[in-house]
Scaffold this motif. Structure first.
Motif, mmCIF file in Angstrom:
data_model
loop_
_atom_site.group_PDB
_atom_site.id
_atom_site.type_symbol
_atom_site.label_atom_id
_atom_site.label_comp_id
_atom_site.label_asym_id
_atom_site.label_seq_id
_atom_site.Cartn_x
_atom_site.Cartn_y
_atom_site.Cartn_z
ATOM 1 N N VAL A 97 0.838 -1.205 0.000
ATOM 2 C CA VAL A 97 0.000 0.000 0.000
ATOM 3 C C VAL A 97 0.870 1.251 0.000
ATOM 4 C CG1 VAL A 97 -1.707 1.326 1.303
ATOM 5 C CG2 VAL A 97 -1.933 -1.167 1.119
ATOM 6 N N GLU A 98 1.913 1.263 0.823
ATOM 7 C CA GLU A 98 2.799 2.430 0.887
ATOM 8 C C GLU A 98 3.494 2.674 -0.452
ATOM 9 O OE1 GLU A 98 3.036 4.595 3.462
ATOM 10 O OE2 GLU A 98 1.347 3.414 4.203
ATOM 11 N N LEU A 99 3.940 1.597 -1.101
ATOM 12 C CA LEU A 99 4.638 1.756 -2.381
ATOM 13 C C LEU A 99 3.692 2.141 -3.506
ATOM 14 C CD1 LEU A 99 7.228 -1.176 -2.218
ATOM 15 C CD2 LEU A 99 7.658 1.284 -2.022
ATOM 16 N N ALA A 122 -4.913 -5.396 1.661
ATOM 17 C CA ALA A 122 -4.156 -4.419 0.874
ATOM 18 C C ALA A 122 -4.951 -3.999 -0.358
ATOM 19 C CB ALA A 122 -2.811 -5.011 0.467
ATOM 20 N N ALA A 123 -5.601 -4.966 -1.025
ATOM 21 C CA ALA A 123 -6.399 -4.649 -2.208
ATOM 22 C C ALA A 123 -7.535 -3.691 -1.857
ATOM 23 C CB ALA A 123 -6.956 -5.931 -2.819
ATOM 24 N N ALA A 124 -8.210 -3.961 -0.727
ATOM 25 C CA ALA A 124 -9.314 -3.100 -0.312
ATOM 26 C C ALA A 124 -8.829 -1.673 -0.049
ATOM 27 C CB ALA A 124 -9.981 -3.670 0.934
ATOM 28 N N GLU A 125 -7.664 -1.540 0.595
ATOM 29 C CA GLU A 125 -7.131 -0.212 0.894
ATOM 30 C C GLU A 125 -6.690 0.511 -0.375
ATOM 31 O OE1 GLU A 125 -5.933 3.082 3.238
ATOM 32 O OE2 GLU A 125 -7.313 1.395 3.545
ATOM 33 N N ILE A 126 -6.092 -0.216 -1.294
ATOM 34 C CA ILE A 126 -5.666 0.384 -2.566
ATOM 35 C C ILE A 126 -6.873 0.867 -3.351
ATOM 36 C CG2 ILE A 126 -4.655 -0.134 -4.826
ATOM 37 C CD1 ILE A 126 -2.690 -2.000 -3.307
ATOM 38 N N ARG A 127 -7.911 0.026 -3.439
ATOM 39 C CA ARG A 127 -9.097 0.415 -4.196
ATOM 40 C C ARG A 127 -9.835 1.570 -3.521
ATOM 41 N NH1 ARG A 127 -8.884 0.306 -8.654
ATOM 42 N NH2 ARG A 127 -11.117 0.122 -9.012
ATOM 43 N N ARG A 128 -9.747 1.664 -2.185
ATOM 44 C CA ARG A 128 -10.438 2.734 -1.465
ATOM 45 C C ARG A 128 -9.722 4.067 -1.628
ATOM 46 N NH1 ARG A 128 -10.299 5.419 3.296
ATOM 47 N NH2 ARG A 128 -8.384 4.358 3.957
ATOM 48 N N THR A 129 -8.409 4.054 -1.528
ATOM 49 C CA THR A 129 -7.655 5.305 -1.516
ATOM 50 C C THR A 129 -6.988 5.640 -2.839
ATOM 51 O OG1 THR A 129 -5.659 4.196 -0.685
ATOM 52 C CG2 THR A 129 -7.210 5.057 0.951
ATOM 53 N N LEU A 130 -6.724 4.637 -3.671
ATOM 54 C CA LEU A 130 -6.043 4.858 -4.953
ATOM 55 C C LEU A 130 -6.766 4.078 -6.053
ATOM 56 C CD1 LEU A 130 -2.568 4.316 -3.353
ATOM 57 C CD2 LEU A 130 -3.306 6.500 -4.310
ATOM 58 N N PRO A 131 -8.005 4.446 -6.347
ATOM 59 C CA PRO A 131 -8.823 3.660 -7.279
ATOM 60 C C PRO A 131 -8.282 3.611 -8.699
ATOM 61 C CG PRO A 131 -9.874 5.762 -6.779
ATOM 62 C CD PRO A 131 -8.725 5.623 -5.832
ATOM 63 N N ALA A 132 -7.350 4.489 -9.040
ATOM 64 C CA ALA A 132 -6.775 4.453 -10.386
ATOM 65 C C ALA A 132 -5.847 3.262 -10.586
ATOM 66 C CB ALA A 132 -6.018 5.747 -10.678
ATOM 67 N N ARG A 149 -13.682 -13.129 -1.412
ATOM 68 C CA ARG A 149 -13.521 -11.884 -0.655
ATOM 69 C C ARG A 149 -12.865 -10.811 -1.526
ATOM 70 N NH1 ARG A 149 -10.151 -13.417 4.395
ATOM 71 N NH2 ARG A 149 -10.141 -11.147 4.622
ATOM 72 N N ALA A 150 -11.917 -11.220 -2.362
ATOM 73 C CA ALA A 150 -11.252 -10.255 -3.244
ATOM 74 C C ALA A 150 -12.235 -9.683 -4.260
ATOM 75 C CB ALA A 150 -10.075 -10.918 -3.956
ATOM 76 N N LEU A 151 -13.168 -10.512 -4.731
ATOM 77 C CA LEU A 151 -14.203 -10.016 -5.636
ATOM 78 C C LEU A 151 -14.971 -8.872 -4.979
ATOM 79 C CD1 LEU A 151 -15.857 -13.175 -7.264
ATOM 80 C CD2 LEU A 151 -14.993 -11.164 -8.471
ATOM 81 N N GLY A 152 -15.257 -9.057 -3.696
ATOM 82 C CA GLY A 152 -16.030 -8.057 -2.990
ATOM 83 C C GLY A 152 -15.289 -6.762 -2.755
ATOM 84 N N CYS A 153 -13.954 -6.794 -2.727
ATOM 85 C CA CYS A 153 -13.191 -5.572 -2.454
ATOM 86 C C CYS A 153 -12.735 -4.871 -3.729
ATOM 87 C CB CYS A 153 -12.000 -5.876 -1.547
ATOM 88 S SG CYS A 153 -10.632 -6.707 -2.366
#
Length: 284
Positions: A97-99, A122-132, A149-153
């Motif tokens: 996420v940091e990188l 990590a996927a959920a946080e990336i999609r939430r804060t960096l959707p691009a 679960r990944a489908l849901g995030c």
């Protein structure tokens, strides 16, 4: 002896200090066109300042896996495509996420099981804060719960580590173009898993999916079948001889009618319903 004229105006025709030569970089043609229905990472990056700029059209990728050998293997496979560049590697989900925040890659390839923060979180946080940044998950057999679960995030790509190397390149390119990519093995495992989790027998799942698909128009069913094949809007447009904007409208309608949030979930419905695209003409 003639003395120099000290009253003469100084020579201003030459600069006091030399200027560095101006280098003009040639324009480069992007390697791919982005679909219209989503804001792809490679266009969003034009408004940011990445830590390490790459040529226009190059797909920037981050790899996250706690096993150095796996990271090296993924990097080697992606290096076979000159249009893809790995810009960062992470050993756990927190670092990933940091990188992603630091490098703004187009695609993040995440292992499911990692220390500190796992790939799903990590996927959920990336999609939430960096959707691009699109997310591709690397999985192994027996991790079906994680796939769901990944489908849901919001992860858009799912690949089996033991799959063909070509699938990794195809998956990264598809997700960079805003499409979903389900490895055929992953799609089959998802459908089989859904049938064994108390959601009903496989026949029941297929019947339910077909009932949902029955509400689509013939053209929307065609588009859904190609979503199941992991095609981007541009690829679907070329396959069906349509304008890309028309495909975008059909995709939006399909997602709304099926009641799903993203293309990957729609692809699962397509596989459940047994709707798969015909092979390209050259492969028939």
């Amino acid at each position: 002896m003639t003395r120099p004229d000290t009253n003469r105006a100084p020579d201003t025709t030459r600069p006091d200090t030399p200027r560095a030569p101006h280098i003009t970089r040639p324009d480069e043609t992007p390697a791919y066109m982005a679909p219209a229905e989503a804001t792809p990472a490679h266009t969003t990056l034009a408004h940011t300042t990445p830590a390490d700029p790459t040529p226009a059209g190059t797909i920037r990728v981050l790899i996250a896996d706690d096993e150095p050998m796996i990271r090296a293997g993924v990097r080697a496979v992606l290096a076979t495509d000159p249009g893809i560049e790995v810009v960062a590697e992470a050993a756990d989900g927190h670092e990933a996420v940091e990188l992603v925040r630091a490098h703004r890659p187009h695609v993040a390839v995440l292992d499911v099981r990692m220390p500190r923060t796992n790939g799903i979180e990590a996927a959920a946080e990336i999609r939430r804060t960096l959707p691009a940044t699109g997310v591709v998950m690397l999985t192994t057999f027996g991790e079906d719960d994680y796939i769901l679960r990944a489908l849901g995030c919001g992860a858009a790509g799912f690949l089996i580590k033991s799959g063909e190397p070509e699938e990794l390149v195809a998956g990264v390119r598809a997700v960079a173009d805003g499409a979903a990519y389900l490895s055929p093995k992953v799609a089959a495992r998802v459908v089989a898993h859904l049938a064994s989790t108390g959601a009903g027998a496989l026949a029941g799942r297929r019947a339910a999916a077909r009932e949902r698909v029955a509400g689509l128009t013939p053209r929307e069913r065609e588009v859904l079948s190609h979503l199941g094949g992991g095609l981007s809007n541009g690829q679907i447009a070329r396959r069906l001889h349509l304008v890309e904007g028309t495909v975008k409208a059909h995709v939006s309608s399909v997602l709304a009618r099926l009641g799903v949030d993203n293309r990957a979930a729609a692809a699962v419905v397509a596989h459940e319903a047994g709707i798969l695209p015909p092979p390209p003409a050259e492969q028939r």
